[in-house]
Write an enzyme that holds these catalytic residues in place. Structure first.
Site, PDB file in Angstrom:
ATOM      1  N   ASN A   1       0.810  -1.218   0.000  1.00 28.76           N
ATOM      2  CA  ASN A   1       0.000   0.000   0.000  1.00 28.76           C
ATOM      3  C   ASN A   1       0.844   1.269   0.000  1.00 28.76           C
ATOM      4  O   ASN A   1       0.318   2.356  -0.233  1.00 28.76           O
ATOM      5  CB  ASN A   1      -0.951   0.010   1.200  1.00 28.76           C
ATOM      6  CG  ASN A   1      -2.074  -0.998   1.054  1.00 28.76           C
ATOM      7  OD1 ASN A   1      -2.337  -1.496  -0.040  1.00 28.76           O
ATOM      8  ND2 ASN A   1      -2.738  -1.312   2.148  1.00 28.76           N
TER       9      ASN A   1
ATOM     10  N   ARG B   1      -7.558  -1.173  -8.952  1.00 32.07           N
ATOM     11  CA  ARG B   1      -8.136   0.134  -8.656  1.00 32.07           C
ATOM     12  C   ARG B   1      -7.084   1.203  -8.379  1.00 32.07           C
ATOM     13  O   ARG B   1      -7.257   2.362  -8.748  1.00 32.07           O
ATOM     14  CB  ARG B   1      -9.078   0.026  -7.452  1.00 32.07           C
ATOM     15  CG  ARG B   1     -10.376  -0.679  -7.755  1.00 32.07           C
ATOM     16  CD  ARG B   1     -11.227  -0.854  -6.505  1.00 32.07           C
ATOM     17  NE  ARG B   1     -12.436  -1.618  -6.802  1.00 32.07           N
ATOM     18  CZ  ARG B   1     -13.618  -1.068  -7.047  1.00 32.07           C
ATOM     19  NH1 ARG B   1     -13.759   0.241  -7.039  1.00 32.07           N
ATOM     20  NH2 ARG B   1     -14.675  -1.826  -7.308  1.00 32.07           N
TER      21      ARG B   1
ATOM     22  N   CYS C   1     -10.312  -5.233  -6.361  1.00 31.20           N
ATOM     23  CA  CYS C   1     -11.121  -6.016  -5.426  1.00 31.20           C
ATOM     24  C   CYS C   1     -12.564  -5.541  -5.435  1.00 31.20           C
ATOM     25  O   CYS C   1     -12.842  -4.349  -5.460  1.00 31.20           O
ATOM     26  CB  CYS C   1     -10.571  -5.890  -3.999  1.00 31.20           C
ATOM     27  SG  CYS C   1      -9.182  -6.973  -3.647  1.00 31.20           S
TER      28      CYS C   1
ATOM     29  N   PRO D   1     -15.999   4.658  -4.516  1.00 29.90           N
ATOM     30  CA  PRO D   1     -16.111   5.707  -5.534  1.00 29.90           C
ATOM     31  C   PRO D   1     -14.861   6.564  -5.598  1.00 29.90           C
ATOM     32  O   PRO D   1     -14.141   6.738  -4.611  1.00 29.90           O
ATOM     33  CB  PRO D   1     -17.313   6.524  -5.059  1.00 29.90           C
ATOM     34  CG  PRO D   1     -17.388   6.287  -3.588  1.00 29.90           C
ATOM     35  CD  PRO D   1     -16.912   4.884  -3.384  1.00 29.90           C
ATOM     36  N   VAL D   2     -14.628   7.124  -6.788  1.00 31.41           N
ATOM     37  CA  VAL D   2     -13.472   7.997  -6.987  1.00 31.41           C
ATOM     38  C   VAL D   2     -13.875   9.458  -6.830  1.00 31.41           C
ATOM     39  O   VAL D   2     -13.084  10.351  -7.137  1.00 31.41           O
ATOM     40  CB  VAL D   2     -12.847   7.762  -8.384  1.00 31.41           C
ATOM     41  CG1 VAL D   2     -12.342   6.331  -8.495  1.00 31.41           C
ATOM     42  CG2 VAL D   2     -13.850   8.075  -9.486  1.00 31.41           C
ATOM     43  N   ASP D   3     -15.076   9.705  -6.336  1.00 28.36           N
ATOM     44  CA  ASP D   3     -15.580  11.076  -6.240  1.00 28.36           C
ATOM     45  C   ASP D   3     -14.637  11.989  -5.458  1.00 28.36           C
ATOM     46  O   ASP D   3     -14.420  13.147  -5.837  1.00 28.36           O
ATOM     47  CB  ASP D   3     -16.961  11.097  -5.575  1.00 28.36           C
ATOM     48  CG  ASP D   3     -18.020  10.418  -6.421  1.00 28.36           C
ATOM     49  OD1 ASP D   3     -17.670   9.969  -7.530  1.00 28.36           O
ATOM     50  OD2 ASP D   3     -19.173  10.328  -5.982  1.00 28.36           O
ATOM     51  N   LEU D   4     -14.097  11.498  -4.348  1.00 27.19           N
ATOM     52  CA  LEU D   4     -13.243  12.350  -3.520  1.00 27.19           C
ATOM     53  C   LEU D   4     -11.925  12.675  -4.221  1.00 27.19           C
ATOM     54  O   LEU D   4     -11.379  13.770  -4.045  1.00 27.19           O
ATOM     55  CB  LEU D   4     -12.984  11.694  -2.166  1.00 27.19           C
ATOM     56  CG  LEU D   4     -14.212  11.562  -1.250  1.00 27.19           C
ATOM     57  CD1 LEU D   4     -13.847  10.832   0.035  1.00 27.19           C
ATOM     58  CD2 LEU D   4     -14.794  12.929  -0.929  1.00 27.19           C
TER      59      LEU D   4
ATOM     60  N   ASP E   1      -7.959  -3.513   6.675  1.00 24.06           N
ATOM     61  CA  ASP E   1      -7.247  -4.566   5.954  1.00 24.06           C
ATOM     62  C   ASP E   1      -6.845  -5.736   6.845  1.00 24.06           C
ATOM     63  O   ASP E   1      -6.282  -6.722   6.363  1.00 24.06           O
ATOM     64  CB  ASP E   1      -6.005  -4.002   5.260  1.00 24.06           C
ATOM     65  CG  ASP E   1      -6.336  -3.286   3.964  1.00 24.06           C
ATOM     66  OD1 ASP E   1      -7.486  -3.394   3.498  1.00 24.06           O
ATOM     67  OD2 ASP E   1      -5.446  -2.616   3.410  1.00 24.06           O
TER      68      ASP E   1
ATOM     69  N   ILE F   1     -15.265   1.208   7.247  1.00 24.81           N
ATOM     70  CA  ILE F   1     -14.519   1.823   6.152  1.00 24.81           C
ATOM     71  C   ILE F   1     -15.121   1.470   4.795  1.00 24.81           C
ATOM     72  O   ILE F   1     -15.411   2.342   3.982  1.00 24.81           O
ATOM     73  CB  ILE F   1     -13.036   1.399   6.193  1.00 24.81           C
ATOM     74  CG1 ILE F   1     -12.428   1.671   7.580  1.00 24.81           C
ATOM     75  CG2 ILE F   1     -12.252   2.120   5.103  1.00 24.81           C
ATOM     76  CD1 ILE F   1     -12.429   3.122   7.980  1.00 24.81           C
TER      77      ILE F   1
END
Length: 431
Positions: A23, A102, A126, A132-135, A316, A338
């Site tokens: 990550n 992603r 996953c 969402p990718v809005d932020l 995670d 989350i």
């Protein structure tokens, strides 16, 4: 398609070397797009996601070289990757590449910041909720980009460059904070991030960007300041150790019993998780070499857990800890705050004899005396390793199918566990 076969009932004894953090490695690799000079990353884990991202970066024109295994090296030896984005040859990240992972959507920020334009497919990866990718797009718009979404692609433009802004995140977002750090580093003027993510991987990215010439203050705190610069240069950076891998193996030792040193693990990266594992019955001590985890024949105790952004309990590790609680003496409640739809492992754990019921965003786990080996199917990265953990303590043989999920995030898992006494093997090419 590979499978992993596990025969439960063996304790774990020995040393497991903790790999570099996936990550952290992925956004660090993406940051190579911000400069025409070479970015060298050390301690990069050998994972399917890393290899996929190299393909994506190569598509954009990044030249790279990887120091792989050499004769006599440990199978989990870390890798150094040299990345040079001398010329960006394509500002478009196509669906056939981005749909596989992603995190690759994050290329939109450095492409936009450096080239003034990016066209990136909406992501895959996953199947955990909608993610969402809005932020992320909100960040780019705040920095002056014009965003259009059409035919499954996000088209971002900033022909006059990005400019600093005050960005208040409505909720803590790791992806949004990564995006802001990369984009604002090359924006004109001052950027203030409010309610920024505090994860160690965020700090690692900020440290690397600072080595490249970025001006960042406050990384690891909820308020971060970035002063944009005209260009970034090359640098060398070592990826921090994987706290999720360390937590996973700590849970595995707690589940199977034994005594294992997690070499290179850093306790301050996962203190909440370690405290929780200790409450469940493991003995944990920090040494100069890493983290030592022990559990003798004493039974496991039920512990309630609620996932939260860092420094809380990591989402995670939720699936892994749920596997541990299936053998606890009593009832525990695990609440996921989350991600939505992150209980797909429950059905497969039930195949091993676990007693779990779902109530909204919570799972109530009633510990059982015995788990029984069975064929199971991995549904995502963390769920797959939870099945491995449960199998270590199950009676008989467990066959985990779809282990390509494991290969996305755990470097040589079966070798590391096998060296500590687990009966575990990979069976290649089986449908």
């Amino acid at each position: 398609m590979d499978r992993i076969r596990i025969v439960g009932g063996r304790t774990l004894e020995g040393t497991i070397k903790i790999s570099g953090a996936k990550n952290a490695a992925l956004p660090l690799m993406i940051a190579s797009l911000l400069t025409s000079e070479t970015l060298t990353l050390e301690n990069v884990p050998a994972l399917a996601d890393v290899n996929m991202l190299l393909r994506i970066l190569g598509h954009h024109g990044v030249d790279y070289s990887v120091n792989g295994r050499r004769a006599g090296e440990e199978p989990h030896a870390s890798r150094a990757i040299h990345l040079t984005a001398g010329t960006i040859v394509d500002i478009m990240a196509p669906y056939d590449l981005v749909s596989k992972m992603r995190a690759s959507f994050w290329v939109i920020a450095p492409l936009l910041a450096r080239m003034g334009e990016a066209r990136v497919s909406l992501p895959g990866g996953c199947a955990i909720g909608t993610r969402p990718v809005d932020l992320l797009l909100m960040v780019l718009e705040k920095l002056g980009a014009k965003i259009e979404i059409e035919a499954g692609y996000v088209h971002a433009k900033a022909p006059k460059g990005l400019h600093g802004a005050e960005i208040t995140f409505p909720k803590v977002t790791v992806g949004g904070t990564h995006t802001a750090l990369m984009a604002a580093s090359l924006a004109q003027g001052h950027t203030l991030l409010v309610n920024a993510a505090r994860e160690p991987e965020i700090v690692d990215l900020a440290n690397c960007l600072t080595k490249m010439g970025a001006k960042i203050k406050g990384a690891g705190q909820s308020t971060v300041e970035i002063e944009g610069v005209g260009r970034l240069s090359g640098a060398s950076h070592k990826v921090l150790p994987d706290r999720i891998e360390a937590g996973t193996y700590a849970i595995a030792v707690a589940m199977a019993g034994g005594d294992v040193l997690l070499e290179g693990a850093e306790a301050d990266l996962l203190q909440t998780a370690l405290d929780t594992i200790e409450q469940a019955g493991a003995r944990i001590s920090v040494t100069n070499e890493g983290i030592r985890v022990r559990r003798n024949g004493a039974g496991l105790q039920p512990v309630d857990v609620t996932t939260a952004p860092f420094p809380g309990f990591p989402t995670d590790l939720q699936a892994q800890f749920m596997a541990l609680m299936t053998k606890a003496k009593g009832s525990s409640t695990i609440t996921e705050t989350i991600f939505e739809n992150r209980f797909m492992h429950v059905q497969e754990l039930a195949r091993l004899g676990a007693h779990i019921r779902l109530e909204g965003d919570a799972a109530i786990v009633e510990g059982v005396e015995t788990l029984q080996g069975a064929p199971v199917m991995a549904t995502d990265l963390r769920a797959s390793v939870s099945l491995v953990i449960a199998a270590l303590a199950a009676q008989g043989e467990t066959m985990v199918n779809r282990v390509y999920h494991l290969d996305r995030g755990f470097e040589h898992l079966e070798e590391k566990l096998g060296r500590c006494g687990a009966i575990i093997e990979r069976i290649s090419g089986t449908a």
